[in-house]
Design an enzyme around this catalytic site. Structure first.
Site, PDB file in Angstrom:
ATOM      1  N   CYS A   1       1.181  -1.130   0.107  1.00 45.62           N
ATOM      2  CA  CYS A   1      -0.141   0.210  -0.113  1.00 45.62           C
ATOM      3  C   CYS A   1       1.201   1.059  -0.071  1.00 45.62           C
ATOM      4  CB  CYS A   1      -0.845   0.275   1.030  1.00 45.62           C
ATOM      5  SG  CYS A   1      -0.454   0.383   3.017  1.00 45.62           S
ATOM      6  N   SER A   2       2.265   1.057  -0.059  1.00 45.96           N
ATOM      7  CA  SER A   2       2.886   2.526   0.079  1.00 45.96           C
ATOM      8  C   SER A   2       3.954   2.377  -0.985  1.00 45.96           C
ATOM      9  CB  SER A   2       4.203   1.764   1.872  1.00 45.96           C
ATOM     10  OG  SER A   2       3.602   2.365   3.038  1.00 45.96           O
TER      11      SER A   2
END
Length: 474
Positions: free
Chosen positions: A255-256
């Site tokens: 998600c980063s």
């Protein structure tokens, strides 16, 4: 959840969850009063369950085989790096007995277990996330029951078996770590959420919402959609190397991972060239619609292209033969919002590129991207002007602003980042999360405050109300 729905869940799913809870309660009761040394022994044991090289390799292979997401070499790195970093953080912390003393305020704080934790884990990290959460829970002398994604169940079951074996090896109850039996259903997961003392959810926003409505204290996290800015002062080659390394890691499952890059006009062409030198392939505008129609099917991300290797994407996008050698793909975009799907999270080796006249415009564009998707999560900046970094931190609605980082390797904790190692990143009230920091061991503790008398600290009325009286009168 309504009372009728809760009764339905209880009648259908109470038996397996009740059995797990009984075993977890017994194990946690036996573990609740151990000293710090023993708690840390347990944390080390869980870490070794995954860090051990042959196990990291086995579980990485199994995860890719089961889910089709990511790649084996990077999953091995992720499992070992996250586990090692989390172990570093945990062994440096106190979680038993007195953990803080403030003589001036007459306060002493004592850490206590929360009880039984229910952890919902995602298909993107079916091995690493369960261990990460288990280590934090055990640090607080809790038990944990894991509800994994059905897609990654075999991997999670295997790593849970390893954790239980390591606990038994050091003479602790295996039932400190358990897993919901297959098949995992929404009903069983909901029953677990209702029964435990704390719910921690990483994964679908549906699970996050259901956790917060379960009536149990809950920690859920939001979706990512990381935009990064490259300004005219940046070291373009260094920025390109970092963006590439972060974007391609585990085929962009994180998600980063950078989803968009906003480049100021003064260095736009040079920055694109730098990204191309490290393996980026700029897709010509005429093929953008093909990229969109392949990445999204019926309004949802195409699971057959999620976190897949670059050659597969090149073929799906109908790109020329030379694109087969690319590491990731760049698509230029101008708009943001529902009509521009490339402005959202992709979980694929596709980086959306925006051109901005100047830094102020780039800042505005990043705000638009986050308002559309990912608000609260994080953003990045490549610059040598730290005043701009401070400006973003002061003005933007995100929990994390990373400066000159490979975003994936700094956002969830890094050896050159002061953020705690984690696989669960809170997004604050911007995404209706209860935490605005990286999930860490402190979230798994109850704290007792011992309060003793101190010299009276009572200011005068004049000290407190004086400025108001002077300006507005009594």
């Amino acid at each position: 959840m309504s009372s009728a729905a809760a009764l339905s869940v209880a009648s259908d799913e109470q038996s397996p969850v009740a059995e797990l809870m009984a075993r977890a309660r017994a194990a946690q009761k036996a573990f609740a009063n151990v000293d710090q040394e023993r708690a840390d022994e347990a944390v080390r044991a869980l870490a070794w369950a995954l860090y051990k090289p042959e196990r990291a390799q086995e579980l990485a292979e199994l995860a890719v085989e089961d889910t089709g997401l990511g790649n084996v070499p990077d999953k091995v790195v992720k499992k070992q790096r996250k586990t090692f970093g989390t172990l570093r953080d945990l062994l440096r912390a106190k979680s038993v007995g007195e953990i803080e003393r403030d003589e001036k305020r007459g306060l002493v704080k004592f850490a206590k277990p929360m009880g039984v934790v229910g952890a919902v884990t995602p298909s993107t990290n079916p091995g690493a996330t369960p261990v990460n959460k288990a280590m934090m829970a055990i640090k607080g002398r809790n038990a944990i029951i894991i509800a994994p994604s059905p897609l990654g169940y075999r991997t999670t079951q295997k790593v849970v078996d390893y954790m239980r074996a390591e606990l038994k090896r050091i003479g602790l109850p295996e039932d400190l770590v358990q897993i919901i039996p297959a098949p995992v259903t929404k009903e069983t997961t909901q029953a677990l959420m209702n029964a435990v003392d704390l719910v921690v959810v990483t994964g679908s926003q549906d699970n996050v919402r259901r956790a917060y409505s379960s009536g149990t204290p809950a920690i859920g996290v939001g979706a990512g959609n990381v935009p990064v800015i490259i300004d005219e002062t940046a070291d373009l080659d260094a920025a390109a190397r970092k963006i590439c390394a972060s974007k391609i890691f585990d085929n962009a499952t994180s998600c980063s991972s950078e989803n968009a890059v906003v480049i100021v006009d003064a260095v736009y062409d040079q920055a694109i060239a730098a990204l191309e030198r490290v393996g980026g392939y700029l897709i010509e505008p005429a093929r953008k619609d093909r990229v969109i129609t392949e990445l999204w099917k019926n309004g949802k991300l195409n699971r057959h292209l999620l976190a897949r290797e670059a050659p597969l994407l090149a073929k799906a996008f109908g790109l020329p033969e030379e694109a087969q050698e690319a590491k990731f793909f760049m698509v230029e975009e101008t708009g943001v919002g529902r009509g521009y799907p490339l402005s959202g999270e992709k979980l694929a080796l596709v980086l959306t590129v925006y051109r901005a006249p100047d830094f102020a415009s780039a800042k505005t564009k990043v705000g638009e991207i986050l308002d559309f998707q990912g608000k609260g999560h994080s953003l990045g900046l490549h610059t040598t002007n730290l005043d701009r970094a401070r400006e973003l931190a002061e003005d933007m609605d995100v929990v994390r602003v990373l400066v000159n980082f490979a975003h994936t390797f700094g956002n969830g904790g890094g050896f050159d980042s002061g953020l705690e190692f984690t696989l669960t990143m809170g997004c604050g009230s911007w995404q209706k999360n209860s935490i605005s920091e990286n999930l860490n061991y402190r979230h798994f503790l109850n704290i007792t405050h011992l309060v003793t008398p101190i010299p009276e600290d009572r200011p005068s009325e004049e000290e407190l109300f004086g400025p108001h009286w002077a300006k507005y009168g009594k």
